[in-house]
Design a protein around this motif. Structure first.
Motif, mmCIF file in Angstrom:
data_model
loop_
_atom_site.group_PDB
_atom_site.id
_atom_site.type_symbol
_atom_site.label_atom_id
_atom_site.label_comp_id
_atom_site.label_asym_id
_atom_site.label_seq_id
_atom_site.Cartn_x
_atom_site.Cartn_y
_atom_site.Cartn_z
ATOM 1 N N PHE A 3 0.813 -1.218 0.000
ATOM 2 C CA PHE A 3 0.000 0.000 0.000
ATOM 3 C C PHE A 3 0.848 1.270 0.000
ATOM 4 O O PHE A 3 0.309 2.368 0.166
ATOM 5 C CB PHE A 3 -0.938 0.002 1.214
ATOM 6 N N HIS A 4 2.162 1.111 -0.154
ATOM 7 C CA HIS A 4 3.084 2.252 -0.201
ATOM 8 C C HIS A 4 2.928 3.140 1.030
ATOM 9 O O HIS A 4 3.041 4.369 0.945
ATOM 10 C CB HIS A 4 2.868 3.072 -1.480
ATOM 11 N N ARG A 5 2.671 2.503 2.157
ATOM 12 C CA ARG A 5 2.478 3.248 3.399
ATOM 13 C C ARG A 5 3.811 3.347 4.141
ATOM 14 O O ARG A 5 4.492 2.341 4.357
ATOM 15 C CB ARG A 5 1.422 2.559 4.274
ATOM 16 N N ASN A 6 4.158 4.541 4.552
ATOM 17 C CA ASN A 6 5.416 4.798 5.241
ATOM 18 C C ASN A 6 5.217 4.653 6.751
ATOM 19 O O ASN A 6 4.908 5.614 7.450
ATOM 20 C CB ASN A 6 5.926 6.200 4.895
ATOM 21 N N SER A 7 5.331 3.438 7.218
ATOM 22 C CA SER A 7 5.135 3.077 8.615
ATOM 23 C C SER A 7 3.659 3.247 9.017
ATOM 24 O O SER A 7 2.792 3.487 8.177
ATOM 25 C CB SER A 7 6.055 3.880 9.542
ATOM 26 N N ILE A 8 3.388 3.164 10.304
ATOM 27 C CA ILE A 8 2.021 3.106 10.810
ATOM 28 C C ILE A 8 1.238 4.389 10.530
ATOM 29 O O ILE A 8 0.060 4.355 10.170
ATOM 30 C CB ILE A 8 2.044 2.810 12.327
ATOM 31 N N ASP A 9 1.894 5.535 10.683
ATOM 32 C CA ASP A 9 1.195 6.805 10.498
ATOM 33 C C ASP A 9 1.374 7.371 9.096
ATOM 34 O O ASP A 9 0.903 8.465 8.804
ATOM 35 C CB ASP A 9 1.650 7.832 11.541
ATOM 36 N N ASN A 10 2.090 6.651 8.237
ATOM 37 C CA ASN A 10 2.395 7.083 6.867
ATOM 38 C C ASN A 10 3.335 8.281 6.840
ATOM 39 O O ASN A 10 3.467 8.951 5.818
ATOM 40 C CB ASN A 10 1.118 7.412 6.079
ATOM 41 N N ARG A 11 4.002 8.522 7.970
ATOM 42 C CA ARG A 11 4.980 9.600 8.050
ATOM 43 C C ARG A 11 6.292 9.097 8.663
ATOM 44 O O ARG A 11 7.074 9.882 9.206
ATOM 45 C CB ARG A 11 4.430 10.780 8.863
ATOM 46 N N GLY A 12 6.520 7.804 8.576
ATOM 47 C CA GLY A 12 7.773 7.242 9.071
ATOM 48 C C GLY A 12 7.845 7.015 10.561
ATOM 49 O O GLY A 12 8.929 6.982 11.150
ATOM 50 N N MET A 13 6.704 6.844 11.215
ATOM 51 C CA MET A 13 6.673 6.656 12.667
ATOM 52 C C MET A 13 7.606 5.539 13.124
ATOM 53 O O MET A 13 7.662 4.467 12.540
ATOM 54 C CB MET A 13 5.238 6.321 13.092
ATOM 55 N N ARG A 14 8.380 5.805 14.163
ATOM 56 C CA ARG A 14 9.237 4.778 14.752
ATOM 57 C C ARG A 14 8.384 3.641 15.306
ATOM 58 O O ARG A 14 7.272 3.874 15.787
ATOM 59 C CB ARG A 14 10.072 5.364 15.891
ATOM 60 N N LEU A 15 8.903 2.440 15.273
ATOM 61 C CA LEU A 15 8.199 1.279 15.806
ATOM 62 C C LEU A 15 8.948 0.784 17.034
ATOM 63 O O LEU A 15 10.006 0.146 16.932
ATOM 64 C CB LEU A 15 8.104 0.180 14.747
ATOM 65 N N ASP A 16 8.408 1.101 18.195
ATOM 66 C CA ASP A 16 9.016 0.695 19.459
ATOM 67 C C ASP A 16 8.231 -0.463 20.065
ATOM 68 O O ASP A 16 7.000 -0.400 20.192
ATOM 69 C CB ASP A 16 9.035 1.867 20.445
ATOM 70 N N GLY A 17 8.941 -1.512 20.422
ATOM 71 C CA GLY A 17 8.322 -2.672 21.038
ATOM 72 C C GLY A 17 8.917 -2.935 22.405
ATOM 73 O O GLY A 17 10.121 -2.725 22.619
ATOM 74 N N TYR A 18 8.081 -3.383 23.331
ATOM 75 C CA TYR A 18 8.515 -3.668 24.700
ATOM 76 C C TYR A 18 8.136 -5.099 25.054
ATOM 77 O O TYR A 18 6.952 -5.472 24.976
ATOM 78 C CB TYR A 18 7.864 -2.691 25.683
ATOM 79 N N VAL A 19 9.112 -5.902 25.425
ATOM 80 C CA VAL A 19 8.861 -7.308 25.765
ATOM 81 C C VAL A 19 9.055 -7.523 27.265
ATOM 82 O O VAL A 19 9.587 -6.664 27.968
ATOM 83 C CB VAL A 19 9.786 -8.249 24.971
ATOM 84 N N HIS A 20 8.598 -8.689 27.729
ATOM 85 C CA HIS A 20 8.703 -9.069 29.143
ATOM 86 C C HIS A 20 8.082 -8.006 30.044
ATOM 87 O O HIS A 20 8.639 -7.607 31.067
ATOM 88 C CB HIS A 20 10.159 -9.322 29.546
ATOM 89 N N VAL A 73 -2.652 2.121 12.403
ATOM 90 C CA VAL A 73 -3.034 2.525 11.049
ATOM 91 C C VAL A 73 -4.441 3.118 11.061
ATOM 92 O O VAL A 73 -4.706 4.165 10.465
ATOM 93 C CB VAL A 73 -2.962 1.323 10.079
ATOM 94 N N THR A 74 -5.346 2.445 11.762
ATOM 95 C CA THR A 74 -6.728 2.921 11.847
ATOM 96 C C THR A 74 -6.798 4.282 12.541
ATOM 97 O O THR A 74 -7.531 5.177 12.113
ATOM 98 C CB THR A 74 -7.605 1.904 12.585
ATOM 99 N N GLU A 75 -6.031 4.455 13.616
ATOM 100 C CA GLU A 75 -5.993 5.752 14.306
ATOM 101 C C GLU A 75 -5.590 6.869 13.360
ATOM 102 O O GLU A 75 -6.084 7.993 13.465
ATOM 103 C CB GLU A 75 -4.985 5.704 15.463
ATOM 104 N N ASN A 76 -4.700 6.551 12.439
ATOM 105 C CA ASN A 76 -4.145 7.574 11.556
ATOM 106 C C ASN A 76 -4.834 7.641 10.198
ATOM 107 O O ASN A 76 -4.346 8.325 9.292
ATOM 108 C CB ASN A 76 -2.647 7.317 11.368
ATOM 109 N N THR A 77 -5.951 6.935 10.048
ATOM 110 C CA THR A 77 -6.750 7.044 8.819
ATOM 111 C C THR A 77 -8.182 7.422 9.189
ATOM 112 O O THR A 77 -8.488 8.596 9.344
ATOM 113 C CB THR A 77 -6.717 5.727 8.012
ATOM 114 N N ALA A 78 -9.038 6.426 9.362
ATOM 115 C CA ALA A 78 -10.444 6.703 9.661
ATOM 116 C C ALA A 78 -10.659 7.157 11.097
ATOM 117 O O ALA A 78 -11.600 7.891 11.395
ATOM 118 C CB ALA A 78 -11.295 5.468 9.372
ATOM 119 N N GLY A 79 -9.792 6.707 12.022
ATOM 120 C CA GLY A 79 -9.987 7.043 13.427
ATOM 121 C C GLY A 79 -11.276 6.480 13.979
ATOM 122 O O GLY A 79 -11.975 7.128 14.766
ATOM 123 N N LEU A 80 -11.629 5.254 13.593
ATOM 124 C CA LEU A 80 -12.897 4.643 14.001
ATOM 125 C C LEU A 80 -13.081 4.677 15.516
ATOM 126 O O LEU A 80 -12.256 4.155 16.270
ATOM 127 C CB LEU A 80 -12.952 3.194 13.516
#
Length: 402
Positions: free
Chosen positions: A110-127, A170-177
């Motif tokens: 979909f040619h989407r640049n990360s989650i917000d389509n603006r290059g949002m960093r992807l931070d993950g937290y485990v444990h 993605v939904t937050e940054n598009t339709a915001g359902l």
């Protein structure tokens, strides 16, 4: 419009509430700790959301942190950056790979640049925390519990769970359902749809080959459950003594009305999502081939065309319109969309009932639909309707002459 901030968790509240009533003290305590921690985190999410500014941009760069069983994300230690070597911790690596696969899925298709389509960093937290039976997206980052080891296992083990949670972003940054009632159920369904597609894309599975299960890997082997949800067969993902039977409906006639409160799952967002889930599954297998090619594209474009208060009927109509824009009026893809929504009890606005019923779309062994057969079927039905209208006009003219 200001929207209420809520944590998007993969394990629905009705399962945790069942576990909370368990006679087994360990099961009860793990469920209680998970629910109390989640409630506390919702408050923190609301405070963070009150500050201006989006999450840091970084061309979709991944960073995974280790909470070391604590509950404070700022105190988590760096475990693996985008350019870092693989970790000796499997949870770190699975989270890192899952974030990357989801990012790459959206970019490649979909040619989407990360989650917000603006290059949002992807931070993950485990444990995160101790015996935390959930995974969630909080609007800025993805957080994974290890599970209690008895019912749930490490939540990083399910790629569709990671795809599901990031799709909430993605939904937050598009339709915001809005996260309640039908719009909230659509929100959850969209996450299930693209969570499943991320897994299918990773495995290069066709619609017929996919299992269409959400969270199949998060239960321990001792638990009698296929998954949290089944898109192919809503209501049949599990049935056991621990948390009862799967309450998801697969048809509008079975829609579940619940209070728009936290105990009521905000109007049953994790429950009624079974209806649009089934519609997507029916569309995908009706079209055949890889589900992300046509069905996924239709749903993605429909999500972008939706708004905060979009309801099931609105979304169904939009998918029908987008199918026409993308593939043509009367195309096999549009007929598959039409038949799928009819199958779950939703008639596309302005289309006569009975047109392109699911039985007219017969998939071959390769999962494909005969485009000519579908169009021919539609033409015959439209022709029959035209003949009826013509006959009525003649009868009316005859009456007037008399």
């Amino acid at each position: 419009m200001t929207r209420t901030c809520r944590l998007n968790c993969i394990v629905p509240p009705h399962i945790l509430e069942k576990l909370l009533r368990s006679d087994d003290s360990d099961t009860h305590q793990a469920a209680l700790a998970t629910m109390l921690t989640t409630a506390s985190l919702r408050g923190e999410r609301a405070v963070r959301a009150s500050f201006a500014g989006a999450a840091a941009l970084g061309n979709g760069r991944r960073t995974v942190f280790d909470c070391r069983h604590g509950r404070s994300l700022p105190l988590a230690v760096l475990a693996r950056p985008e350019d870092g070597a693989a970790s000796g911790d499997d949870s770190v690596n699975r989270a890192f790979d899952g974030l990357g696969t989801t990012r790459d899925f959206y970019h490649a298709l979909f040619h989407r640049n990360s989650i917000d389509n603006r290059g949002m960093r992807l931070d993950g937290y485990v444990h995160f925390s101790t015996r935390f039976n959930n995974a969630f997206w909080d609007g800025q980052q993805m957080v994974f519990g290890d599970g209690d080891g008895r019912i749930f296992t490490d939540f990083t083990g399910s790629l569709d769970v990671i795809g599901h949670e990031l799709t909430h972003g993605v939904t937050e940054n598009t339709a915001g359902l809005d996260y309640h009632n039908q719009s909230g159920a659509l929100n959850e369904s969209i996450s299930d749809v693209f969570g499943s597609l991320v897994k299918q894309w990773s495995l290069k599975q066709t619609a017929d080959e996919a299992d269409w299960l959400i969270g199949a890997e998060i239960f321990t082997p001792e638990i009698d459950a296929d998954a949290l949800r089944s898109m192919k067969a809503p209501g049949h993902a599990y049935d056991n003594a621990l948390f009862g039977s799967d309450p998801q409906p697969d048809h509008m006639s079975k829609y579940v009305s619940l209070p728009d409160t936290e105990p009521g799952d905000f109007g049953g967002v994790h429950i009624n999502s079974g209806i649009p889930n089934k519609a997507f599954y029916q569309t995908a297998v009706g079209i055949g081939g890889f589900a992300w090619d046509a069905a996924g594209l239709i749903w993605y474009e429909s999500l972008k065309a939706s708004s905060a208060e979009t309801q099931f009927q609105d979304f169904a109509d939009t998918t029908y319109q987008k199918a026409e824009e993308l593939f043509g009026a009367g195309s096999a893809e549009q007929l598959a969309v039409l038949a799928a929504w009819q199958e779950v009890g939703l008639q596309i606005t302005g289309v006569p009932a009975g047109v392109a019923r699911a039985r007219t779309l017969t998939a071959g062994r390769d999962g494909g639909v005969g485009r000519e057969d579908g169009v021919a079927s539609l033409s015959k039905q439209v022709g029959a309707l035209a003949a009826q209208v013509s006959g009525m006009a003649k009868d009316l003219a005859s009456l007037k002459s008399k």
